[in-house]
Motif scaffolding. Structure first.
Motif, PDB file in Angstrom:
ATOM      1  N   ARG A  58      24.789 -47.082   6.125  1.00 35.76           N
ATOM      2  CA  ARG A  58      25.586 -46.210   5.008  1.00 35.76           C
ATOM      3  C   ARG A  58      25.813 -44.788   5.736  1.00 35.76           C
ATOM      4  N   GLU A  59      26.963 -44.169   5.176  1.00 35.77           N
ATOM      5  CA  GLU A  59      26.986 -42.739   5.507  1.00 35.77           C
ATOM      6  C   GLU A  59      25.978 -41.885   5.220  1.00 35.77           C
ATOM      7  N   PHE A  60      25.246 -41.776   4.066  1.00 34.56           N
ATOM      8  CA  PHE A  60      24.285 -40.847   3.706  1.00 34.56           C
ATOM      9  C   PHE A  60      23.168 -41.060   4.551  1.00 34.56           C
ATOM     10  N   ILE A  61      22.850 -42.208   4.880  1.00 40.19           N
ATOM     11  CA  ILE A  61      21.626 -42.342   6.084  1.00 40.19           C
ATOM     12  C   ILE A  61      21.926 -41.490   7.285  1.00 40.19           C
ATOM     13  N   GLU A  62      23.084 -41.850   7.773  1.00 39.68           N
ATOM     14  CA  GLU A  62      23.713 -41.223   9.060  1.00 39.68           C
ATOM     15  C   GLU A  62      23.590 -39.694   8.767  1.00 39.68           C
ATOM     16  N   ALA A  63      24.041 -39.080   8.023  1.00 35.42           N
ATOM     17  CA  ALA A  63      24.093 -37.876   7.625  1.00 35.42           C
ATOM     18  C   ALA A  63      22.537 -37.417   7.430  1.00 35.42           C
ATOM     19  N   ALA A  64      21.791 -37.900   6.749  1.00 33.21           N
ATOM     20  CA  ALA A  64      20.263 -37.586   6.698  1.00 33.21           C
ATOM     21  C   ALA A  64      19.583 -37.558   8.194  1.00 33.21           C
ATOM     22  N   SER A 120      21.109 -34.513  10.008  1.00 34.18           N
ATOM     23  CA  SER A 120      20.279 -33.213   9.456  1.00 34.18           C
ATOM     24  C   SER A 120      18.762 -33.112   9.936  1.00 34.18           C
ATOM     25  N   ILE A 162      13.237 -40.293   5.102  1.00 38.31           N
ATOM     26  CA  ILE A 162      14.827 -41.007   4.837  1.00 38.31           C
ATOM     27  C   ILE A 162      14.361 -42.455   3.951  1.00 38.31           C
ATOM     28  N   GLU A 180      15.733 -41.736   0.400  1.00 41.51           N
ATOM     29  CA  GLU A 180      17.313 -42.463   0.718  1.00 41.51           C
ATOM     30  C   GLU A 180      17.130 -43.734   0.324  1.00 41.51           C
ATOM     31  N   ASN A 192      17.407 -46.654  -3.650  1.00 41.72           N
ATOM     32  CA  ASN A 192      18.421 -47.320  -3.584  1.00 41.72           C
ATOM     33  C   ASN A 192      18.158 -48.862  -3.722  1.00 41.72           C
TER      34      ASN A 192
END
Length: 344
Positions: free
Chosen positions: A232-238, A241, A248, A252, A256
């Protein structure tokens, strides 16, 4: 004029700018959406079956927790051998003289044939024993499933391969036969076969044996969930960063997986209750004089009880049926509350 609108949302705030009314005075009307947790709770409260099941399950846990207090108020305990203290209540075969197993205002659920234990106190203490063991097994299974399942799904590679092969290997074991065969072995690790086995050793052995072959299904489910989440995108964003894998997973991934975790836990616990009762029924679990649900079933299946007091099976049997059915219905309601698109 802008009128307030009630919107079910996932926690986002919606701002509508419209023509100012006399009360708005030109200010924007701010509508705050409901969180997913609040929406789930609202859907669950509308499910009458789920609410009733929750009350039934809560009642059983309350009875188990308050068993000593209930027995004290009742004026009896599950360890008194009334066949010795009150022989006038039994015939020569050890069967209660009064009909229906000796049910009376003094003994609410009657007396057990043979030793003459009070059935009411033995039942509530048996509920306490079975639920205590099953809750401990469920917690151990959940922790193990989270640690190994999430680690395999998120880290992938050799970690996923190794944990996956361990799960495949353990799933090949016939669970019930393994439980029966391994219980004496596990007990012998703590106590010599020549010595009497303390109750706490049997409890610990039951927890270890059921945990050993009980976590793999949950581990597989959480592994699949973690595999889907890591793309998912929010994992890639983490990752971009600079967040560490542990951060993570903790910040994250874990929030979920609450939904499948909670739903599966509501199915696991009643399964462990019946498994523990089955082991005690077969004589490799809890034994007398410690009260236990399965032990009461074992006593009810003896020739003395079956021929002379068929009512003895009624109270432990109907109580376990009610508990297991209520917990399964509660699991269905929790699943539907988290996923309203699921058709029951």
């Amino acid at each position: 004029m802008t009128s307030p609108i009630d919107i079910e949302g996932g926690g986002a705030s919606v701002v509508l700018d419209g023509a100012p009314g006399p009360d708005v005075q030109g200010e924007a009307v701010k509508l705050v959406g409901r969180s997913p947790g609040r929406l789930m709770w609202m859907r669950f409260k509308r499910d009458r079956t789920g609410v009733i099941s929750a009350y039934v399950v809560g009642f059983f846990f309350l009875v188990g927790l308050l068993a000593p207090l209930i027995a004290k108020l009742y004026g009896k305990n599950p360890y008194t051998v009334y066949a010795d203290e009150r022989p006038d209540l039994f015939d020569s075969a050890g069967v209660p003289v009064q009909p229906n197993g000796g049910i009376s205002s003094q003994f609410w659920f009657g007396l057990e044939p043979g030793n003459g234990y009070d059935v009411f106190t033995k039942l509530i203490y048996g509920i306490r024993t079975s639920l205590m063991i099953s809750v401990a097994v469920t917690l151990a299974v959940v922790v193990t499933g989270i640690l190994l399942g999430v680690a395999a799904g998120y880290l992938g590679g050799r970690t996923d391969y190794f944990i996956g092969r361990v799960i495949d290997f353990l799933l090949a074991f016939p669970a019930q036969l393994f439980f029966i065969a391994s219980m004496p072995v596990v007990v012998s690790l703590f106590v010599s076969p020549r010595d009497q086995t303390p109750t706490y050793v049997r409890v610990l052995a039951l927890i270890l044996v059921q945990w050993f072959l009980g976590w793999m299904g949950l581990g597989r489910i959480l592994r699949g969930t973690a595999l889907a989440l890591r793309e998912r995108e929010f994992i890639e964003a983490a990752k971009v960063s600079g967040a560490s894998p542990w951060r993570i997973i903790r910040k994250e991934i874990l929030p979920n997986i609450v939904t499948p975790l909670l739903v599966q836990a509501t199915y696991l616990l009643p399964n462990f209750v019946t498994a523990e009762a089955g082991l005690s029924y077969l004589g490799v679990g809890i034994v007398e004089p410690t009260p236990d649900w399965g032990q009461m079933f074992s006593k009810a299946s003896t020739q003395l009880v079956m021929e002379n007091d068929i009512t003895y099976m009624f109270f432990p049997g109907i109580s376990m049926i009610i508990f297991v059915v209520a917990f399964n219905l509660l699991g269905d309601s929790v699943r539907d509350a988290f996923d309203p698109k699921t058709a029951r």
